[in-house]
Design a protein around this motif. Structure first.
Motif, short mmCIF file in Angstrom:
data_model
loop_
_atom_site.label_atom_id
_atom_site.label_comp_id
_atom_site.label_asym_id
_atom_site.label_seq_id
_atom_site.Cartn_x
_atom_site.Cartn_y
_atom_site.Cartn_z
N GLN A 37 0.86 -1.19 0.00
CA GLN A 37 0.00 0.00 0.00
C GLN A 37 0.89 1.23 0.00
N PRO A 38 0.42 2.37 -0.52
CA PRO A 38 1.24 3.58 -0.52
C PRO A 38 1.73 3.92 0.89
N GLY A 39 3.03 4.18 0.99
CA GLY A 39 3.62 4.55 2.27
C GLY A 39 4.07 3.37 3.11
N TRP A 40 3.77 2.15 2.70
CA TRP A 40 4.19 0.97 3.44
C TRP A 40 5.55 0.50 2.92
N ALA A 41 6.32 -0.12 3.78
CA ALA A 41 7.62 -0.69 3.40
C ALA A 41 7.83 -1.99 4.17
N GLU A 42 7.82 -3.09 3.44
CA GLU A 42 7.95 -4.42 4.04
C GLU A 42 9.04 -5.21 3.32
N GLN A 43 9.58 -6.20 4.01
CA GLN A 43 10.52 -7.14 3.41
C GLN A 43 10.20 -8.54 3.89
N ASP A 44 10.61 -9.51 3.09
CA ASP A 44 10.40 -10.92 3.43
C ASP A 44 11.65 -11.44 4.13
N PRO A 45 11.58 -11.76 5.41
CA PRO A 45 12.76 -12.28 6.10
C PRO A 45 13.34 -13.54 5.44
N LYS A 46 12.50 -14.32 4.77
CA LYS A 46 13.04 -15.49 4.07
C LYS A 46 13.95 -15.06 2.93
N ALA A 47 13.67 -13.89 2.34
CA ALA A 47 14.57 -13.35 1.31
C ALA A 47 15.90 -12.94 1.94
N TRP A 48 15.87 -12.40 3.17
CA TRP A 48 17.13 -12.12 3.88
C TRP A 48 17.94 -13.40 4.04
N TRP A 49 17.25 -14.46 4.42
CA TRP A 49 17.93 -15.74 4.71
C TRP A 49 18.57 -16.30 3.44
N ARG A 50 17.84 -16.25 2.33
CA ARG A 50 18.40 -16.73 1.06
C ARG A 50 19.58 -15.85 0.64
N ALA A 51 19.46 -14.54 0.84
CA ALA A 51 20.55 -13.63 0.47
C ALA A 51 21.78 -13.88 1.33
N LEU A 52 21.58 -14.19 2.61
CA LEU A 52 22.73 -14.48 3.47
C LEU A 52 23.50 -15.69 2.94
N ARG A 53 22.78 -16.70 2.48
CA ARG A 53 23.45 -17.88 1.93
C ARG A 53 24.31 -17.49 0.73
N ARG A 54 23.77 -16.67 -0.17
CA ARG A 54 24.53 -16.26 -1.36
C ARG A 54 25.75 -15.42 -0.97
N ALA A 55 25.55 -14.49 -0.04
CA ALA A 55 26.67 -13.63 0.36
C ALA A 55 27.76 -14.42 1.07
N LEU A 56 27.37 -15.38 1.91
CA LEU A 56 28.37 -16.22 2.57
C LEU A 56 29.15 -17.04 1.55
N HIS A 57 28.46 -17.55 0.54
CA HIS A 57 29.15 -18.34 -0.49
C HIS A 57 30.25 -17.51 -1.16
#
Length: 484
Positions: free
Chosen positions: A43-63
């Motif tokens: 919705q306008p003005g909202w800002a959300e993120q998917d913590p599962k996306a954080w978790w997947r990104a951590l795996r890529r960055a660690l690699h």
């Protein structure tokens, strides 16, 4: 024998950064990784993120960071992360709702309710006036609009504390993140039970506190398999990104100052006493080291504004900087106010708007781009001025925004003071790695300043500084209605 490796993980707004740091005989980056994720705005003005996306990104960055075959040398993991956000999880650690992050504006509708329940005389001990995006306002929104989620929730975690839960299975937090929630007594470094009660929230939602350099748990077997790390690694509590960056840059003593250039911008100055700002233009938060605090001027629209401007002008982030170089200082009178998300320091007003002013037919995209960079720099000047730094205080720089030399020269000219970029932009991840080493007893507090990121060549104000000073006083502040 090869020296041990300390992992610093910084969960930022647009990406997670991983730094593999060795400290013997001197600090050296043994590996580095970065992976991005998106912000959703349902919705306008909202800002959300998917913590599962954080978790997947951590795996890529660690690699990436461990690609040199150093995973078996990792001795401990330290964490850093974006501040203020809320992640609701149940007793089993399952997500109940996307992460509501610092850039979210839904709490604006509850500012009046907060002020009624928690009147201004109580704000100094909370370190901040109320603002959308801070955890207390977000939890009030859940209480009013999604109360069933609060009934199911076992914990309300900040982003980096959710990541710690995923690594260890243990819920917890520490003072530097807790102090940015509006639910915490900043001078006493404890949850403020009176304020929590006034807001009608359950104190059991808030995780137990420990020191930033405390052992938060061990890497679980499941997390180790997924991430490619040895099981049982010590995971240290970590710190909010600003406190971690200050540690990484060696900003530890009274009066030392730092300017972080990321999705938002933050100017901070260390304090040895928990003295809140009587003007309520800045925040007071806990440093990640005991007995230290810092005053913070928070600017919401830096990297986020840069990205918006680049998209609006039909170019890339790098192309935007090249486009701005084609126009002269002052952009032939065009002014850009960057308040796309409203603004905190110095206005604490979520309803401010962004826009260009004084446009004429002869202005080009280059003028709009140059005015955009200058407008971001002027808003950062307002935050730095709100800190009342003593004359001559060096200003250390951190964050991804220090990579563009053209932008740094504009910033030095607008601020009218020399800037000292660190030789490594990932100060928060560096600080998290130092906390990992501190937490397992491999370094002592007295040695931390010597282990900080070295400073690169300073950027001094040029002969444009006088022009920008006059432009700031006579044009920028004169045109914009919130300015006195």
């Amino acid at each position: 024998m090869e020296p041990p490796v300390f992992l610093g993980v910084d969960l930022g707004t647009s990406s997670v950064k991983v730094l593999a740091l060795t400290l013997e005989p001197v600090p050296r980056v043994a590996g580095r990784g970065r992976a991005t994720y998106a912000i959703q705005s349902p919705q306008p003005g909202w800002a959300e993120q998917d913590p599962k996306a954080w978790w997947r990104a951590l795996r890529r960055a660690l690699h990436q960071a461990l690609s040199g075959g150093i995973s078996q040398r990792v001795a401990a993991i330290g964490l850093s992360g974006q501040m203020h956000g809320v992640v609701l999880v149940d007793q089993a650690g399952a997500l109940l709702y996307p992460a509501v992050i610092w850039a979210d504006g839904r709490g604006a509708s509850l500012l009046s309710a907060f002020r009624r329940k928690v009147p201004p005389p109580l704000w100094p001990r909370l370190g901040s006036p109320p603002a959308p995006g801070l955890a207390a306002l977000t939890l009030l929104w859940f209480r009013r609009h999604r109360p069933e989620l609060l009934r199911k929730a076992a914990w309300a975690l900040t982003p980096k504390d959710w990541l710690r839960l995923a690594l260890t299975g243990e819920a917890g937090t520490e003072p530097s993140d807790a102090s940015a929630t509006l639910l915490f007594s900043v001078p006493e470094r404890v949850w403020d039970l009176e304020v929590i009660d006034r807001l009608g929230l359950e104190p059991t939602l808030l995780p137990p506190l420990q020191r930033s350099d405390g052992l938060a748990g061990s890497l679980t077997s499941a997390a180790a398999r997924y991430l490619g790390l040895p099981p049982g690694l010590p995971v240290i509590a970590g710190a909010a990104d600003q406190a971690a960056a200050a540690l990484g840059n060696g900003i530890l003593r009274e009066g030392q100052a730092q300017l972080m250039l990321g999705s938002g911008g933050q100017a901070l100055s260390v304090r040895e006493r928990p003295e809140s700002d009587p003007t309520l233009k800045t925040h007071l938060f806990c440093h990640c080291l005991p007995g230290r605090w810092y005053r913070l001027g928070a600017v919401l629209n830096v990297g986020l504004a840069w990205s918006w401007l680049a998209q609006a002008l039909g170019t890339t982030l790098e192309g935007f900087s090249r486009l701005a170089r084609k126009a002269q200082a002052g952009a032939q009178g065009v002014v850009f106010y960057p308040y796309l998300l409203g603004e905190r320091t110095p206005y604490m007003n979520p309803n401010l708007n962004a826009g260009w002013r004084s446009l004429r037919a002869y202005h080009t995209r280059a003028h709009l781009a140059r005015a955009g960079l200058e407008g971001i720099a002027f808003s950062l000047r307002e935050a730095v001025e709100a800190l009342d730094l003593t004359e001559g205080t060096p200003l250390r720089l951190a964050g991804g925004g220090i990579r563009d030399s053209f932008w740094l020269q504009i910033l030095a000219d607008v601020l009218g003071r020399p800037l000292f970029p660190g030789l490594d932009p990932d100060a928060s991840a560096w600080g998290a790695a130092l906390l990992a080493a501190l937490g397992v007893g491999c370094v002592e507090v007295w040695a931390l300043e010597k282990l900080a990121i070295p400073s690169g060549p300073p950027v001094y104000p040029s002969d444009q500084a006088g022009f920008y000073g006059a432009f700031y006083r006579e044009v920028w502040r004169a045109f914009w209605s919130p300015h006195p």
